[in-house]
Design a protein around this motif. Structure first.
Motif, short mmCIF file in Angstrom:
data_model
loop_
_atom_site.label_atom_id
_atom_site.label_comp_id
_atom_site.label_asym_id
_atom_site.label_seq_id
_atom_site.Cartn_x
_atom_site.Cartn_y
_atom_site.Cartn_z
N ALA A 161 0.83 -1.20 0.00
CA ALA A 161 0.00 0.00 0.00
C ALA A 161 0.87 1.25 0.00
N GLU A 162 1.95 1.23 0.78
CA GLU A 162 2.81 2.40 0.88
C GLU A 162 3.41 2.77 -0.47
N ARG A 163 3.89 1.77 -1.22
CA ARG A 163 4.49 2.06 -2.53
C ARG A 163 3.45 2.52 -3.54
N LEU A 164 2.28 1.93 -3.52
CA LEU A 164 1.23 2.34 -4.45
C LEU A 164 0.82 3.79 -4.22
N VAL A 165 0.65 4.18 -2.95
CA VAL A 165 0.28 5.56 -2.66
C VAL A 165 1.43 6.50 -3.00
N ARG A 166 2.65 6.11 -2.66
CA ARG A 166 3.81 6.97 -2.96
C ARG A 166 3.94 7.20 -4.46
N HIS A 167 3.75 6.15 -5.25
CA HIS A 167 3.87 6.30 -6.69
C HIS A 167 2.69 7.08 -7.28
N ALA A 168 1.51 6.93 -6.71
CA ALA A 168 0.38 7.77 -7.14
C ALA A 168 0.65 9.23 -6.83
N GLU A 169 1.28 9.51 -5.69
CA GLU A 169 1.64 10.88 -5.34
C GLU A 169 2.69 11.44 -6.29
#
Length: 452
Positions: A161-169
């Motif tokens: 989840a952390e990587r998905l949100v970071r990459h969306a940001e």
């Protein structure tokens, strides 16, 4: 095997008032917050892994939201956020997976099939973008929200989840840096762009002291070849980053507040050029300057503009301020009032990039305009596409009925110029008539149209 969607179940639970213990709801919008978003996204990734699905993640941010608060008040802004939250929750395909991540940013995600994930994802994002930007009616006023969207997906862009949100940001930052109002899908090479964006952000702090900004001037001509004046175009030549165009650094300067000082520098420099070239024989010219919406709502803007005209001995009638429809949507009635003050001073007002917005005819009725500029995409195909030629011809006639002058941008071919002349267009600019040039290249030869 049929996979039950736990997110639609969570939405039903929310409607029944059964709030899971691990979710903290935002008091303004009623949506789960950041902590709940990460927990639920982690569950989505785990479920997708077990049933060979993908997870599409979208981060939606309302562009220039600070201007809504500044010009219409925080109560208006809060109501706009509530309405946006409700709208996103009503999206059928995203139901139950909407979270308020921070401020005016919302996180959405859902499971997608792996075999046709790209096609399904494209449709979902298209639906999301279209829905998010429908008109809102907030406290009796219409608001056209513009949104930037950053997209990432499991498993291509991360398995947590952390990587998905970071990459969306990361993707969202790219969309913002490119001017906003667009969708950016995360890509590995986007990391280099983020580093460049951050370098530009840092360099902006001292840009006015660095002597790296300059203006180029593109000539505008009347129908019979007389030079009407110039449009001032801002450029930034950085010693390490190279040429930085306005579309890359202006959104960053707007976010950090520097655009007001940069915009004042542009107007002062352009007015100075007008007087220096006037002393060399180019008299009675008009200089056009693009204006940021942030400048329009700056408390001291009108007074600072008056000081510049006085300091540079520039006639108000020689200055033309160019605004976009986007500026008016962002700033609302306050911007209209400021434009009225400028017109009362004798400054000309032009609406730039006409035809690419959503409510152009509405603003033609309410703005104190002198000039309307037809966007390049309209002019590009008038010689070979009947629809475009009919639209441009009709628009010119309509603007004249409204008492407005018309400028055609992006004139590059003889055929375009001849048609525009036949239709009675007032002014022209484009590479056929003159390339943008630095002040030292401006000479009296420009008094005659050399290219046609």
């Amino acid at each position: 095997m049929e996979v039950r969607d736990p997110f639609s179940q969570r939405a039903a639970s929310q409607r029944r008032g059964n709030v899971p213990a691990d979710q903290v709801y935002d008091s303004l919008t009623g949506l789960p917050g950041r902590k709940a978003a990460f927990a639920m996204l982690a569950r989505a990734v785990s479920l997708a892994r077990s049933c060979n699905r993908g997870v599409l993640t979208a981060l939606v941010d309302m562009d220039r939201f600070y201007l809504i608060n500044e010009t219409r008040g925080t109560a208006f802004g809060d109501e706009a956020l509530r309405q946006m939250a409700n709208r996103l929750c009503e999206l059928t395909h995203w139901s139950g997976s909407v979270f308020r991540l921070s401020g005016n940013a919302f996180l959405l995600f859902r499971l997608v099939k792996m075999d046709d994930a790209s096609i399904e994802s494209d449709k979902l994002i298209e639906e999301l973008k279209k829905t998010a930007e429908d008109w809102l009616e907030v406290r009796g006023q219409n608001l056209q929200p513009f949104c930037s969207i950053g997209v990432s997906s499991y498993p291509a862009d991360g398995e947590t989840a952390e990587r998905l949100v970071r990459h969306a940001e990361t993707a969202l930052q790219q969309a913002k840096a490119a001017g906003g109002n667009q969708v950016v899908v995360y890509a590995e090479d986007g990391a280099a762009q983020i580093l460049r964006t951050e370098a530009i952000r840092i360099a902006l702090r001292t840009v006015l002291q660095s002597d790296e900004l300059s203006l180029y001037y593109q000539p505008l001509y009347e129908v019979h070849g007389r030079l009407r004046g110039f449009e001032a175009l801002l450029r930034w030549q950085h010693p390490q980053l190279g040429l930085i165009m306005p579309e890359e650094f202006v959104p960053l300067a707007e976010l950090n507040g520097q655009i007001v000082d940069i915009g004042e520098w542009v107007i002062r420099e352009a007015c100075g050029m007008l007087n220096r070239t006037g002393a060399r024989g180019l008299t009675n010219m008009i200089i056009s300057v693009n204006l940021s919406p942030n400048q329009l709502v700056s408390p001291d803007f009108v007074r600072s503009l008056q000081r510049i005209l006085e300091d540079t001995a520039t006639s108000a009638a020689g200055l033309e301020i160019e605004i976009t429809e986007r500026s008016m949507i962002d700033c609302g009635e306050k911007a209209c009032a400021v434009l009225g003050q400028l017109r009362d001073l004798g400054i000309r007002i032009a609406l730039d990039d006409f035809g690419i917005g959503y409510a152009s005819l509405t603003y033609l009725r309410k703005l104190p305009l002198h000039t309307l500029k037809l966007e390049t995409s309209y002019i590009r195909h008038i010689c070979d596409q009947h629809a475009d030629s009919a639209i441009v011809k009709a628009l010119i006639a309509l603007m004249h009925e409204l008492g407005l002058e018309v400028v055609a941008e992006g004139v590059e071919h003889e055929g375009q110029l001849e048609l525009l002349k036949q239709w009675g267009c007032d002014f022209y600019q484009g590479y056929l008539l003159g390339m943008p040039m630095q002040e030292e290249a401006i000479g009296t030869h420009l008094l005659q149209l050399q290219s046609v």
